[in-house]
Design a protein around this motif. Structure first.
Motif, PDB file in Angstrom:
ATOM      1  N   THR A 128      37.412  37.536  31.936  1.00 33.66           N
ATOM      2  CA  THR A 128      38.831  37.574  32.292  1.00 33.66           C
ATOM      3  C   THR A 128      39.112  38.240  33.636  1.00 33.66           C
ATOM      4  O   THR A 128      40.117  37.927  34.276  1.00 33.66           O
ATOM      5  N   HIS A 129      38.252  39.184  34.071  1.00 31.18           N
ATOM      6  CA  HIS A 129      38.553  39.946  35.282  1.00 31.18           C
ATOM      7  C   HIS A 129      37.288  40.220  36.090  1.00 31.18           C
ATOM      8  O   HIS A 129      36.254  40.586  35.532  1.00 31.18           O
ATOM      9  N   THR A 130      37.427  40.073  37.418  1.00 31.76           N
ATOM     10  CA  THR A 130      36.345  40.374  38.358  1.00 31.76           C
ATOM     11  C   THR A 130      36.846  41.396  39.375  1.00 31.76           C
ATOM     12  O   THR A 130      37.951  41.256  39.911  1.00 31.76           O
ATOM     13  N   PHE A 131      36.031  42.418  39.654  1.00 30.88           N
ATOM     14  CA  PHE A 131      36.410  43.462  40.602  1.00 30.88           C
ATOM     15  C   PHE A 131      35.285  43.710  41.599  1.00 30.88           C
ATOM     16  O   PHE A 131      34.114  43.419  41.330  1.00 30.88           O
ATOM     17  N   GLY A 132      35.656  44.291  42.735  1.00 30.66           N
ATOM     18  CA  GLY A 132      34.697  44.676  43.749  1.00 30.66           C
ATOM     19  C   GLY A 132      34.212  46.097  43.543  1.00 30.66           C
ATOM     20  O   GLY A 132      34.694  46.834  42.670  1.00 30.66           O
TER      21      GLY A 132
END
Length: 368
Positions: A335-339
């Protein structure tokens, strides 16, 4: 070739600091991984909050679900691991000694001589890059790794650990057989993965619980093998023991698995939803709190209770094979991708602290 490597360092509860470290010099016996993605685990949430472990511990680079591309590797290491530069691999948390009796007899998770672990080792232990929230990770001579197909997206490949937990805790420790009825308490990423693993192992009926706010997760669980979903709180909440009794016509479940974090009630529920002689697997960490337990119920019902510690090599291999099979719509879990600069936000997103309750599988991608 860059001489410095950026990493997110946890310096205390709810404190993440960006630091740079020297790129390790690789010898014949070790290697270097370019991290593609690192999944966020429920234990990351509790450690970040200071609920698990020593809140005053030395700084460390978190991230114990790392996978990526082998960027450098020594000749001896390549032969030992069976990998080459350019191969995609997933790492296990534990870095065993590989020489003690426990390691040599397959119980490497119990290794008494292990000094390091991926995502848990203090940052002052050279060469520092032990965790997955970094652009590069050090591959120690005794690291345990598994090949992963380059055909999978990084987001799906990073699910090897939660799916490995599902395989290990539900299918293997749960000894699931053809036609078994399984109750999974908790509908987070590991609960949903446990539903998939249970179905893949031959379970006939899978029942999974969730909270009123978990409606999207329960809907997703049905796509991963759950036959029945039960909301256990709120105005429409049901007592899970009564629900299982109704669904099974009083026969109750063969296996129950608790994957809920910090909650005491599901432990009692797990013990009461199984039949006489049933099997209960406890995997949800409770932060050290005492859990009320009536042992007479276990004795008089002839129950078996197992504790689930981590994920081993057999489960990881089976999980990776299941990911590569495409049997379930794993991409829908993510659901979510972050750096790399957003590690704290990534953890808070999984827990819901960031205000978004839609998260199921969340990953950090250190190299963009």
């Amino acid at each position: 070739m860059a001489e410095k490597v950026r990493a997110a360092v946890q310096t205390g509860p709810r404190r993440i600091e960006m630091r740079e470290f020297d790129r390790p010099t690789i010898s014949a016996d070790d290697g270097l991984l370019r991290v593609e993605a690192n999944g966020i685990c429920g234990s990351d949430v509790e450690i970040f909050a200071g609920h698990i472990g020593d809140p005053n511990r030395a700084p460390f680079i978190p991230g114990h679900e790392p996978m990526g591309i082998v960027e450098e590797i020594g000749e001896l290491a390549a032969e030992r691991w069976g990998v080459q530069v350019g191969d995609r691999v997933a790492l296990e948390v534990i870095v065993p000694c590989r020489a003690c009796n426990d390691c040599l007899t397959g119980r490497y998770q119990a290794c008494k001589f292990r000094k390091h672990g991926h995502g848990v080792t203090d940052v002052d232990v050279a060469p520092h890059l032990w965790g997955g929230f970094a652009e590069r990770m050090y591959l120690s001579p005794t690291s345990v790794m598994h090949r992963v197909s380059n055909d999978l997206t990084p987001e799906v490949a990073a699910m090897y650990n939660p799916l490995g937990a599902g395989v290990r805790w539900a299918a293997q420790l749960g000894e699931i057989g053809l036609g078994d009825t399984v109750v999974i308490l908790g509908s987070g990423q590991r609960g949903i993965c446990a539903a998939a693993a249970a179905k893949a192992a031959g379970a006939g009926t899978v029942i999974i619980t969730g909270l009123e706010t978990d409606g999207h997760k329960l809907e997703l669980a049905r796509e991963f093998g759950a036959d029945h979903t039960v909301i256990v709180d709120g105005t429409d909440g049901r007592d899970i023991v009564d629900a299982v009794k109704q669904i099974t016509n009083g026969e109750m479940a063969d296996v129950a698995l608790d994957v809920t974090p910090m909650a005491a009630g599901p432990v009692s529920d797990a013990l009461h939803v199984v039949r006489f002689g049933g099997l209960v697997v406890l995997a949800g960490l409770k932060g050290g709190r005492e859990i009320p337990l009536i042992t007479d119920h276990i004795i008089q019902r002839g129950l078996r209770v197992k504790g689930a510690f981590g994920v081993d090599a057999d489960a990881n291999r089976a999980a990776i094979a299941l990911l590569e099979s495409g049997r379930f719509p794993f991409a829908k879990l993510h659901t979510h991708t972050f750096g790399l600069d957003e590690v704290g936000l990534a953890i808070d997103t999984l827990s819901g602290e960031a205000g978004d309750r839609s998260a199921v599988h969340v990953s950090v991608h250190p190299n963009g």
